[in-house]
Design a protein around this motif. Sequence first.
Motif, PDB file in Angstrom:
ATOM      1  N   ALA A 276     -29.671 -24.208   7.497  1.00 34.98           N
ATOM      2  CA  ALA A 276     -29.728 -25.144   6.437  1.00 34.98           C
ATOM      3  C   ALA A 276     -28.592 -25.893   6.440  1.00 34.98           C
ATOM      4  O   ALA A 276     -27.751 -25.417   6.407  1.00 34.98           O
ATOM      5  CB  ALA A 276     -30.132 -24.511   5.083  1.00 34.98           C
ATOM      6  N   TRP A 279     -26.508 -29.183   1.503  1.00 34.30           N
ATOM      7  CA  TRP A 279     -27.369 -29.516   0.504  1.00 34.30           C
ATOM      8  C   TRP A 279     -28.581 -28.843  -0.016  1.00 34.30           C
ATOM      9  O   TRP A 279     -29.235 -29.145  -0.867  1.00 34.30           O
ATOM     10  CB  TRP A 279     -27.722 -31.229   0.355  1.00 34.30           C
ATOM     11  CG  TRP A 279     -28.399 -31.676   1.290  1.00 34.30           C
ATOM     12  CD1 TRP A 279     -29.308 -31.045   2.252  1.00 34.30           C
ATOM     13  CD2 TRP A 279     -28.189 -33.159   1.747  1.00 34.30           C
ATOM     14  NE1 TRP A 279     -29.709 -31.798   3.212  1.00 34.30           N
ATOM     15  CE2 TRP A 279     -29.037 -33.023   2.923  1.00 34.30           C
ATOM     16  CE3 TRP A 279     -27.405 -34.016   1.533  1.00 34.30           C
ATOM     17  CZ2 TRP A 279     -29.151 -34.359   3.711  1.00 34.30           C
ATOM     18  CZ3 TRP A 279     -27.688 -35.269   2.278  1.00 34.30           C
ATOM     19  CH2 TRP A 279     -28.592 -35.319   3.405  1.00 34.30           C
ATOM     20  N   HIS A 280     -29.025 -27.990   1.033  1.00 34.74           N
ATOM     21  CA  HIS A 280     -29.914 -27.085   0.584  1.00 34.74           C
ATOM     22  C   HIS A 280     -29.432 -25.565   0.667  1.00 34.74           C
ATOM     23  O   HIS A 280     -30.156 -24.801  -0.129  1.00 34.74           O
ATOM     24  CB  HIS A 280     -30.911 -27.031   2.023  1.00 34.74           C
ATOM     25  CG  HIS A 280     -31.805 -28.230   1.969  1.00 34.74           C
ATOM     26  ND1 HIS A 280     -32.172 -29.237   3.117  1.00 34.74           N
ATOM     27  CD2 HIS A 280     -32.430 -28.984   0.864  1.00 34.74           C
ATOM     28  CE1 HIS A 280     -32.992 -30.242   2.750  1.00 34.74           C
ATOM     29  NE2 HIS A 280     -33.147 -30.127   1.595  1.00 34.74           N
ATOM     30  N   HIS A 281     -28.529 -25.220   1.118  1.00 28.62           N
ATOM     31  CA  HIS A 281     -28.102 -23.771   0.951  1.00 28.62           C
ATOM     32  C   HIS A 281     -27.118 -23.661  -0.205  1.00 28.62           C
ATOM     33  O   HIS A 281     -26.918 -22.663  -0.598  1.00 28.62           O
ATOM     34  CB  HIS A 281     -27.417 -23.076   2.406  1.00 28.62           C
ATOM     35  CG  HIS A 281     -26.239 -23.823   2.865  1.00 28.62           C
ATOM     36  ND1 HIS A 281     -25.135 -23.726   2.035  1.00 28.62           N
ATOM     37  CD2 HIS A 281     -26.030 -24.120   4.157  1.00 28.62           C
ATOM     38  CE1 HIS A 281     -24.366 -24.318   2.610  1.00 28.62           C
ATOM     39  NE2 HIS A 281     -24.798 -24.442   3.914  1.00 28.62           N
ATOM     40  N   TRP A 282     -26.473 -24.741  -0.316  1.00 27.66           N
ATOM     41  CA  TRP A 282     -25.555 -24.701  -1.687  1.00 27.66           C
ATOM     42  C   TRP A 282     -24.411 -23.775  -1.505  1.00 27.66           C
ATOM     43  O   TRP A 282     -23.867 -23.414  -2.662  1.00 27.66           O
ATOM     44  CB  TRP A 282     -26.291 -24.587  -3.005  1.00 27.66           C
ATOM     45  CG  TRP A 282     -26.935 -25.638  -3.206  1.00 27.66           C
ATOM     46  CD1 TRP A 282     -28.484 -26.129  -3.015  1.00 27.66           C
ATOM     47  CD2 TRP A 282     -26.438 -27.055  -3.953  1.00 27.66           C
ATOM     48  NE1 TRP A 282     -28.713 -27.506  -3.365  1.00 27.66           N
ATOM     49  CE2 TRP A 282     -27.657 -27.782  -4.036  1.00 27.66           C
ATOM     50  CE3 TRP A 282     -25.340 -27.090  -4.395  1.00 27.66           C
ATOM     51  CZ2 TRP A 282     -27.321 -29.182  -4.629  1.00 27.66           C
ATOM     52  CZ3 TRP A 282     -25.028 -28.645  -4.863  1.00 27.66           C
ATOM     53  CH2 TRP A 282     -25.994 -29.472  -4.828  1.00 27.66           C
ATOM     54  N   ARG A 554     -35.788 -21.957   5.839  1.00 24.20           N
ATOM     55  CA  ARG A 554     -35.657 -23.215   5.521  1.00 24.20           C
ATOM     56  C   ARG A 554     -34.652 -23.961   6.738  1.00 24.20           C
ATOM     57  O   ARG A 554     -33.683 -23.245   6.584  1.00 24.20           O
ATOM     58  CB  ARG A 554     -35.052 -23.131   4.081  1.00 24.20           C
ATOM     59  CG  ARG A 554     -34.560 -24.509   3.907  1.00 24.20           C
ATOM     60  CD  ARG A 554     -35.259 -25.796   3.529  1.00 24.20           C
ATOM     61  NE  ARG A 554     -35.105 -26.951   3.871  1.00 24.20           N
ATOM     62  CZ  ARG A 554     -35.458 -28.012   3.275  1.00 24.20           C
ATOM     63  NH1 ARG A 554     -36.051 -28.041   2.288  1.00 24.20           N
ATOM     64  NH2 ARG A 554     -35.144 -29.090   3.707  1.00 24.20           N
ATOM     65  N   ASP A 556     -32.902 -26.963   8.664  1.00 24.50           N
ATOM     66  CA  ASP A 556     -32.971 -28.725   8.871  1.00 24.50           C
ATOM     67  C   ASP A 556     -32.530 -28.847   9.997  1.00 24.50           C
ATOM     68  O   ASP A 556     -32.738 -30.000  10.550  1.00 24.50           O
ATOM     69  CB  ASP A 556     -31.752 -29.184   7.835  1.00 24.50           C
ATOM     70  CG  ASP A 556     -32.239 -28.885   6.506  1.00 24.50           C
ATOM     71  OD1 ASP A 556     -33.113 -29.423   6.115  1.00 24.50           O
ATOM     72  OD2 ASP A 556     -31.379 -28.202   5.725  1.00 24.50           O
ATOM     73  N   GLN A 644     -32.901 -38.742   2.022  1.00 20.17           N
ATOM     74  CA  GLN A 644     -32.781 -37.269   2.079  1.00 20.17           C
ATOM     75  C   GLN A 644     -31.935 -36.582   1.020  1.00 20.17           C
ATOM     76  O   GLN A 644     -32.258 -35.501   0.444  1.00 20.17           O
ATOM     77  CB  GLN A 644     -31.652 -36.986   3.503  1.00 20.17           C
ATOM     78  CG  GLN A 644     -32.226 -37.548   4.703  1.00 20.17           C
ATOM     79  CD  GLN A 644     -33.338 -36.611   5.214  1.00 20.17           C
ATOM     80  OE1 GLN A 644     -33.023 -35.228   4.993  1.00 20.17           O
ATOM     81  NE2 GLN A 644     -34.246 -37.098   5.565  1.00 20.17           N
ATOM     82  N   GLU A 647     -34.937 -35.914  -1.502  1.00 16.96           N
ATOM     83  CA  GLU A 647     -35.546 -34.791  -1.168  1.00 16.96           C
ATOM     84  C   GLU A 647     -34.681 -33.299  -1.661  1.00 16.96           C
ATOM     85  O   GLU A 647     -35.016 -32.381  -1.951  1.00 16.96           O
ATOM     86  CB  GLU A 647     -35.890 -34.590   0.490  1.00 16.96           C
ATOM     87  CG  GLU A 647     -36.667 -33.510   0.768  1.00 16.96           C
ATOM     88  CD  GLU A 647     -35.833 -32.320   1.170  1.00 16.96           C
ATOM     89  OE1 GLU A 647     -36.524 -31.165   0.727  1.00 16.96           O
ATOM     90  OE2 GLU A 647     -34.795 -32.590   1.391  1.00 16.96           O
ATOM     91  N   ALA A 648     -33.329 -33.679  -1.143  1.00 19.70           N
ATOM     92  CA  ALA A 648     -32.510 -32.294  -1.316  1.00 19.70           C
ATOM     93  C   ALA A 648     -32.310 -32.124  -2.862  1.00 19.70           C
ATOM     94  O   ALA A 648     -32.267 -30.892  -3.446  1.00 19.70           O
ATOM     95  CB  ALA A 648     -30.804 -32.648  -0.901  1.00 19.70           C
ATOM     96  N   ALA A 651     -35.207 -30.235  -4.053  1.00 22.46           N
ATOM     97  CA  ALA A 651     -35.278 -28.990  -3.591  1.00 22.46           C
ATOM     98  C   ALA A 651     -34.203 -28.054  -4.621  1.00 22.46           C
ATOM     99  O   ALA A 651     -34.454 -27.015  -4.882  1.00 22.46           O
ATOM    100  CB  ALA A 651     -34.778 -28.804  -2.209  1.00 22.46           C
ATOM    101  N   ARG A 652     -33.253 -28.858  -4.952  1.00 23.96           N
ATOM    102  CA  ARG A 652     -32.102 -28.375  -5.707  1.00 23.96           C
ATOM    103  C   ARG A 652     -32.782 -27.837  -7.136  1.00 23.96           C
ATOM    104  O   ARG A 652     -32.662 -26.581  -7.797  1.00 23.96           O
ATOM    105  CB  ARG A 652     -31.017 -29.062  -6.039  1.00 23.96           C
ATOM    106  CG  ARG A 652     -29.953 -28.624  -6.908  1.00 23.96           C
ATOM    107  CD  ARG A 652     -29.008 -29.746  -7.369  1.00 23.96           C
ATOM    108  NE  ARG A 652     -29.800 -30.704  -8.258  1.00 23.96           N
ATOM    109  CZ  ARG A 652     -30.294 -30.424  -9.511  1.00 23.96           C
ATOM    110  NH1 ARG A 652     -30.069 -29.359 -10.191  1.00 23.96           N
ATOM    111  NH2 ARG A 652     -30.919 -31.477 -10.184  1.00 23.96           N
TER     112      ARG A 652
END
Length: 658
Positions: A276, A279-282, A554, A556, A644, A647-648, A651-652
């Motif tokens: 990921a 910006w998705h796994h944080w 998840r 990317d 993007q 979308e991120a 998801a956040r």
Amino acid sequence: MRRGAPFERGDDLPRPSLWRLFGHAQSALMVLWLPFALLRQIDAYVAFRTPAELGADLALAAVLIGAVCLALALVGVGLGLVMRLAGVRSATADVAAWATVLVPCLWVCLWQLGGTGWAWLKLSTGTDISLSPHGRMAATFALVVVLGGLLWQGKAGRMARVALQLMQSLRSLALALLAVAVVTVAWQPPRLLATTATADTRPVKDTLPPSAPPPVRDIFLITIDTLAEGDARVCGTGPTLMPELRRFATQATCFSRAYSTSNFTTPSTITLETGALPWHHWGVQIVAKAARPLQDPSLAHRLRDAGYRTISFSANILASPRHHGTDTGYDDQRISPTTSLGSQPRILLTRFPDSTLPFWLSSLVPFLDTLDVYLHGSTHPYPPELTYEPALAAIRAREAAFAWIHTLPPHDPFLPPASTRGKLLPGEDLSRWSQQLGMTAFSGGQQALVQKHRLRYQESIMGADEALGRFLAQLQEAGRLDDALVIVTSDHGESFEHGYLGHAGDILTDDVLRVPLIVKLPGQRLGRQVDTPVSLADVAPTITDFGGAPPLPRTDGRSLRPALEGAPLPARPVYAMAMERQSRFAPLQRGRYAVIDGTLKLVLDRATGAQQLFDLALDAGERRDLSAERPQDSHRLRQLLEAQLSEADAARQRLFPR
């Protein structure tokens, strides 16, 4: 003895009982030191830890501080008792007992206050001012001399009297906070890491053998910290600093344009474990872990379910599964031994993998980092051998292993081994740790000095290559190389240009983002080079593909299997980001983001809206901003990036609702 002589007034001090010494130490560290230690990174904690998580960290910190205070009190009481038995005056023994507790406590408090004040000064002035190692060492010894002298004089020292009165007044508060912390920790005990997990300790479903053996006998992921492809030059036929890795690449696939997903270790290595983007796994800040839904299953969990014994050996805490929250996927995961004094408490505190303690509680011993600079001299505290040797032993003892091995050099300090030191920069310039700048902004007038740092960095790359070559040869001798899937890459590169030495921060230039990526398939003999841009997010999907493991929940990235088997790899955009100042609980309005599409690269500052466009084919050094000259390209890439980000952000909000 005349009045006023050293120790003469010790009879004015309270009797140093165990309870008094413990209470005063607890007051100093719990009520005075701890708030400043927390304040130093309060923005990060608020941005990445929930109140419940932060409360759990504070409770555990208080209990550990209590243990330290009890140890100090026991030493103080014991010293006083020994001195009395030896015939020393009671007053003198009392002063010695108090000094044993108060000197280190006050020293730590003053050091933390100074460090927090210095950080505030840098932030408020907007400059990157810093003390040299010599300045830090001078400050350390000045504190020792001042505090020791004051306490040597007993209550005659006004600071000593004020300190005693202050700690006395805060003792009840400190002990009450400790009691609350003890109850909190007892009610919800922190998870304590087991360094290794055997089949007997794993759930029954995990101990059952897979229905078929894994399709690949071994999978070795080797990451070399801070290795810039622009300096290493692994792919191609021109000069290289890494002849061993290039020799290996002649029977593998070399990706000449592989990009990290961020500019420092935590986010990029979490990408390696999850597939990921940050910006998705944080896991985008030093105190942040991967978002919980991505911690399990991670890459190691998937491979263990597919029949592999999973092991990890890391020389960098930030690259350790303990830091990422993914440690439960490994049968054996360790942090490499080191000669660094400052790393010892941090490594010890990683035994609480759900906490952030290694990154702030270890400042109880801040002088150890300064001592490291002098004690190591010209020797790197994390030589690669301290990681490769235990990893090799573990690999030899297991069948069907997935091993992730992370070494530290050429990460600073740039202290190459004797075999490569002086090959590019003869003489003694920057040959010792205390002479080097560390990560910092620099002015144009310092470029020549920074270039010398680059030469030491390149010598460190040469040393890392020698160590890697020996490790690969040992794998070959053990019969574990030819039939293995082997991936060699890095977490990020290093900047010596654009006014910045190092990595992290906001910089997203190619010298920080572009890294080597070499992939050898089992039995491969024919070398290939792929020039299509790829991402570190592609590594995990590639491994699960070849390892016969289910896809990660998840990702990317994409599997690079087509390119590895000789087919064309369709081009697609690659993303990288610097998000240390972006809260996971707030809309995506801060941070810097880059998109690479072919030879074009757009960098966007989300907070200001400023953007830069570079054509890397014409301007590899990223010195000419083309955003005004090529508005259509700028608009297209900006729209791509904004889509993007939208979308991120959606998801956040699902991951971290407020």
